[in-house]
Design a protein around this motif. Structure first.
Motif, PDB file in Angstrom:
ATOM      1  N   ARG A 186     -20.309 -14.278  31.572  1.00  0.00           N
ATOM      2  CA  ARG A 186     -21.348 -13.790  32.477  1.00  0.00           C
ATOM      3  C   ARG A 186     -20.717 -13.502  33.832  1.00  0.00           C
ATOM      4  O   ARG A 186     -20.016 -14.344  34.394  1.00  0.00           O
ATOM      5  N   ILE A 187     -20.974 -12.313  34.375  1.00  0.00           N
ATOM      6  CA  ILE A 187     -20.395 -11.936  35.660  1.00  0.00           C
ATOM      7  C   ILE A 187     -21.459 -11.802  36.750  1.00  0.00           C
ATOM      8  O   ILE A 187     -21.132 -11.640  37.923  1.00  0.00           O
ATOM      9  N   HIS A 188     -22.722 -11.870  36.340  1.00  0.00           N
ATOM     10  CA  HIS A 188     -23.836 -11.647  37.260  1.00  0.00           C
ATOM     11  C   HIS A 188     -25.080 -12.195  36.581  1.00  0.00           C
ATOM     12  O   HIS A 188     -25.103 -12.375  35.365  1.00  0.00           O
ATOM     13  N   LYS A 189     -26.123 -12.471  37.333  1.00  0.00           N
ATOM     14  CA  LYS A 189     -27.352 -12.976  36.720  1.00  0.00           C
ATOM     15  C   LYS A 189     -27.926 -11.990  35.706  1.00  0.00           C
ATOM     16  O   LYS A 189     -28.705 -12.376  34.829  1.00  0.00           O
ATOM     17  N   SER A 190     -27.515 -10.720  35.799  1.00  0.00           N
ATOM     18  CA  SER A 190     -28.052  -9.692  34.906  1.00  0.00           C
ATOM     19  C   SER A 190     -27.016  -9.040  34.001  1.00  0.00           C
ATOM     20  O   SER A 190     -27.360  -8.127  33.245  1.00  0.00           O
ATOM     21  N   TYR A 191     -25.743  -9.497  34.058  1.00  0.00           N
ATOM     22  CA  TYR A 191     -24.707  -8.800  33.286  1.00  0.00           C
ATOM     23  C   TYR A 191     -23.766  -9.762  32.558  1.00  0.00           C
ATOM     24  O   TYR A 191     -23.355 -10.793  33.099  1.00  0.00           O
ATOM     25  N   ILE A 192     -23.414  -9.360  31.350  1.00  0.00           N
ATOM     26  CA  ILE A 192     -22.414 -10.045  30.535  1.00  0.00           C
ATOM     27  C   ILE A 192     -21.412  -8.997  30.053  1.00  0.00           C
ATOM     28  O   ILE A 192     -21.795  -7.878  29.694  1.00  0.00           O
ATOM     29  N   VAL A 193     -20.131  -9.365  30.033  1.00  0.00           N
ATOM     30  CA  VAL A 193     -19.100  -8.470  29.496  1.00  0.00           C
ATOM     31  C   VAL A 193     -18.185  -9.288  28.589  1.00  0.00           C
ATOM     32  O   VAL A 193     -18.284 -10.516  28.521  1.00  0.00           O
TER      33      VAL A 193
END
Length: 225
Positions: A186-193
């Motif tokens: 998880r890189i952000h509360k709204s994004y996963i890579v």
């Protein structure tokens, strides 16, 4: 392929006998045991080997839905019940099928075949890694290498691949807890890579090897250092 290993739990003895009879005529299923008492099924010493649970929903002491929630995750489930009003709840639990009594042999066979097909579809591939999920009322199997990023929208996530986007009913936090071992971060509360796809990290965001720039949260940036 080996027969799928199953148990059946129902507090009605005639129903147990009927399903036992159906299973004896189907080489693709191995009915390991049947139980009138759901608590006994939960304490079954060979539960770890069971691949498919066939469960009545309305049972005294422990309902079929409670039993499903209590067993180790990853087991397939077919619900059999006399009350059709449970259908919506059953499918919310992501079960393979939902049968209303009286159950006829062809309908039962179709439900078991669904479980077998699902098991084959989701089986790990030794050469390549896949992500399997439901979207648009279909089961999808996508190569991990084709996934670019995953974005969260409250109760939903959007899986963005090189070829298509999929909307899935799942929270971002649930996705990462289930799939972290596949390399997702998880890189952000709204994004996963996928971690191996990250080219660089800066205060401005995450640069993927594909060239896509995504935002990064301070907490997650610190964890990725």
């Amino acid at each position: 392929m080996k027969p799928i290993k199953a148990i059946y739990v129902d507090d009605e003895a005639p129903a147990l006998e009927l399903i036992k009879k159906y299973c004896t005529d189907m080489p693709e299923i191995e009915l390991m045991d049947v139980f009138l008492n759901p608590t006994e099924a939960l304490n079954y010493p060979h539960l770890a080997a069971v691949e498919l649970l066939i469960l009545d929903i309305e049972m005294p002491g422990l309902s079929g839905t409670d039993l499903l929630a209590s067993v180790p995750k990853g087991k397939l489930c077919i619900f059999i019940t006399a009350d059709p009003t449970y259908a919506a709840k059953a499918f919310d639990l992501d079960v393979i099928d939902y049968l209303v009594k009286p159950v006829f042999p062809e309908r039962f066979k179709k439900a078991v075949q669904k479980a077998i097909d699902y098991s084959k579809f989701t089986a790990p591939d030794a050469a390549q890694l896949y992500l399997t999920f439901k979207s648009d009322y279909k089961l999808n199997k996508v190569l991990l290498d084709d996934i670019q990023w995953i974005e969260g929208f409250r109760e939903y996530i959007k899986i963005v691949t090189r070829f298509k986007q999929y909307l899935v009913l799942q929270r971002l936090s649930d996705f990462i807890s289930k799939n972290e071992e596949l390399g997702f971060v998880r890189i952000h509360k709204s994004y996963i890579v996928i971690k191996k796809d990250i080219a660089s990290i800066s205060t401005q965001g995450v640069q993927l090897k594909s060239g896509k720039q995504l935002p990064i949260g301070r907490t997650y940036r610190d964890l990725l250092k």
